[in-house]
Design a protein around this motif. Sequence first.
Motif, PDB file in Angstrom:
ATOM      1  N   LEU B   8     -10.914   8.232 -22.492  1.00  0.00           N
ATOM      2  CA  LEU B   8      -9.620   7.262 -22.178  1.00  0.00           C
ATOM      3  C   LEU B   8      -9.586   6.347 -21.342  1.00  0.00           C
ATOM      4  N   ILE B  11      -6.644   4.396 -18.335  1.00  0.00           N
ATOM      5  CA  ILE B  11      -5.499   5.327 -17.975  1.00  0.00           C
ATOM      6  C   ILE B  11      -4.371   4.238 -17.483  1.00  0.00           C
ATOM      7  N   THR B  12      -3.239   3.941 -18.138  1.00  0.00           N
ATOM      8  CA  THR B  12      -2.097   3.106 -17.677  1.00  0.00           C
ATOM      9  C   THR B  12      -1.493   3.900 -16.700  1.00  0.00           C
ATOM     10  N   ASP B 116       5.522   9.873 -20.161  1.00  0.00           N
ATOM     11  CA  ASP B 116       4.592  10.597 -20.724  1.00  0.00           C
ATOM     12  C   ASP B 116       5.245  11.758 -21.434  1.00  0.00           C
ATOM     13  N   ARG B 429      -4.156  12.670 -29.949  1.00  0.00           N
ATOM     14  CA  ARG B 429      -3.155  12.191 -28.659  1.00  0.00           C
ATOM     15  C   ARG B 429      -3.278  13.481 -27.443  1.00  0.00           C
ATOM     16  N   LEU B 434      -3.897  13.230 -19.958  1.00  0.00           N
ATOM     17  CA  LEU B 434      -3.222  12.181 -19.337  1.00  0.00           C
ATOM     18  C   LEU B 434      -1.975  12.713 -18.338  1.00  0.00           C
ATOM     19  N   ARG B 438      -2.045  12.109 -14.072  1.00  0.00           N
ATOM     20  CA  ARG B 438      -1.167  11.385 -13.470  1.00  0.00           C
ATOM     21  C   ARG B 438      -0.268  12.329 -12.555  1.00  0.00           C
TER      22      ARG B 438
END
Lengths: 324, 472
Positions: B8, B11-12, B116, B429, B434, B438
């Motif tokens: 990944l 990571i935004t 998210d 996905r 993620l 986060r």
Amino acid sequence: MDHKTYIQLCRDPEYGGRLASVVLPRLREFFADKHSPKPPVIWLETNGCSGNSVSLWNAIGPDLGQILEDMIDLRFWNFLMAAQDDRAIELLHNTATRQKNRFILVVEGAIALNESYTVVHRRAGQDYSALEMVRFLGQFAQHVMAVGTCASFGGPSAAHPNPSRSVGLEEAINRKVIKVSGCPAHPDWIIGTLGYILMFGEPELEEHGRPRIFYGETVHRHCTRRSYFDRGIFAESLGDPECMLRLGCKGPVTGADCPTRQWNSYVSWPVEANTPCIGCTNPGFPDQMEPFFEPLPERDEQTSNPVNPFLIVKSWITRRGGRS
Amino acid sequence: MTSSRIELSPITRISGLLSAEVEVENHVVVNARVRGTLFRGFELMLSGRKVLDAPYFTQRICGICSLAHGLVASRAVEQACQIKLHPSVELLRNVLLGFELLQNHIRHFYLLVLPDYVESKALPFQPSGGGDYRFTLAETHRLVSHYYEAINVSLLCHQCIALFGGKAPHQHGIVPGGAAVTPRSDLMLKAMANLDLINSFLAQRLARDVELLSQRYEDYFSLGAGPSNYLSFGLFTDPSTGSDLVPAGAFYNGTIHPLDLNLIGLDADRSWFVENDSIRGTQPAPDKPEGYSWIKAPRYNGKVMEVGPLARMVVAGMASPRSSTLDRIVARTQEAIWIGSLLAQWLPQLDLAMPKPQKCESVKLSSSYGAAEVLRGPLLHRLASRGDTITNYEIITPSEWNFSPRDSRDQPGAAELSLTGIRIRNMQRPVEILRTLRSFDPCISCATHLINLKDSQRFIFATEPFPGFTGF
């Protein structure tokens, strides 16, 4: 509206505080007239602190939401976008290749020549450095904007001894870059420049490559404490209300409109907070602006001539050479 | 058994550059590696600069936790100059840190976390990157409109910092020896008016939205657990006593222990750094074969620690020692609401006669430090100086604790540990990964620094000078 009116609006102290709210309706009109879609924008973060992103999040009228809705077609912005990982990179790649010469590239952060120090993306064990990315994107962008002093000139990311061998964007990609410097850049400087680019193309730039609209005059020229300077009354310690030249103020050598514009919805600025300007928009920031709390020389060290601020900055850069 | 690897990158919706790689067997993460891919080298830059420049200079480490660095660096300078702050200065600094925390917590939830969980046609939720969206259409509309409200409420927090600090980010108001702006009634009134808006947003939006998230995604309370060890340096200073308002400490082996900074050790076994004896220091080594991150591995008493709002609540005895993806988000929300109420008490108490900053004219201790809980957990600055010049400067940031790589004992970092055991429903996905990463509120601009490992294997918080970093 012609560009002269726009510039006037940006500069006029009466409008200065409301620049953003003036830009937006004009842009709406403009896009409506032209029947043209909003321009795609890629905002790439490299070796920096995200401070310019945060500064833009502090914008009002247009606020961040309005910027996204009415001003630009945001394709990539690491700090804000919903998409992530390979999908995010695909968006970036597709914009660059399918919107050739139509998108605006905004870069926040310096570019590390030690490429492994700023890796934006990894895929299948391969690193894609910031340098590679900006060189790739730079060749396809219609306009390239450096936001913040790191992207403009290297800034704090390139401070001596410059461990990552960072440089400003223009040096890294070898094409003209419109520089919106500042640590961080004021949201109006970013929005005002972007608005000008959208409506009229490249704005007139001053000697360091920054829009003259915002950087053409020194902080000192319009300083709210200028009358103290003119009468030779100087503050002796932080918190005093007088001119802070002797406490290290770099206002005389700093091109920016902070005194008339003011920060954070126009409530204050560093001098109003009783602290000296540290010259954060300058090409020599931070190395040539330090020590922050020691005064500029009143006479040039080499010639003993009375101070010519811009010459002093240039001679400091040559002598102290922080950007080896 | 099917085994695969997911990479990944990037990571935004975080500050800085972060990637993750997970190994998955039968949909369950069995191994995770988290890498910081940005190295700036601020410690190297600080050597040779003036001691007084440290607060403004170190703020440039991070645009979102900027004030925190200024505050902690000022403390290091003040300790070096043996300056004791007036209680009303401490109160104003609490207020400034409080607004910086609120700015961060609001932005983290709405701008960084919410996309998210919410799929919407509204910008900038499109194009989305995830899946597993569980809100109804009506709820989605409401959450998206709160996203836009959050933009305008969070900037009010920064406006309050600007009232007392000239601008934000990279404020000027916290200076070595005090605070530059003496409170005035007009500034206080403006800040109180903003705070009213912020507090009603916290109560009517943030609290309810996080509650709704907790209902819809209840399974995230049993996913993403950290190392069960928690560290806190203590949040806010009690102006009257000078001690921490929210107590410092370390929670491990099931109990709370008093904080001992000498138990902090640093490890760079899997980080891109090597020791170089010829320069008596540490240098970057991006080609180090066993390295995989620019982040180092700080450990407390040899243990991996989780840090952040949840950790400081656990250490203070205000929350049970249970961590998960949602527990972190809920703790951050509770903290925001509590800070909003503290600010409402503090603002009217600001001292109109607060003394001007004291002059830090002579450095009396050649070795000093500043330590405090800030936005994402404990922040430590250690300063060594000769005369008015910095000879060595070392920083350990909160995100280094949470996002450290493995250490020489092969213990994974807190975030890596939290990913292990997660069941991924849709391998295309992997939203669980993620969302969990986060929930720590990663800040990688902050996290990647160089430190002179030889001197820092064990931190000795004494006043003797220690050898300066000699550069490359």
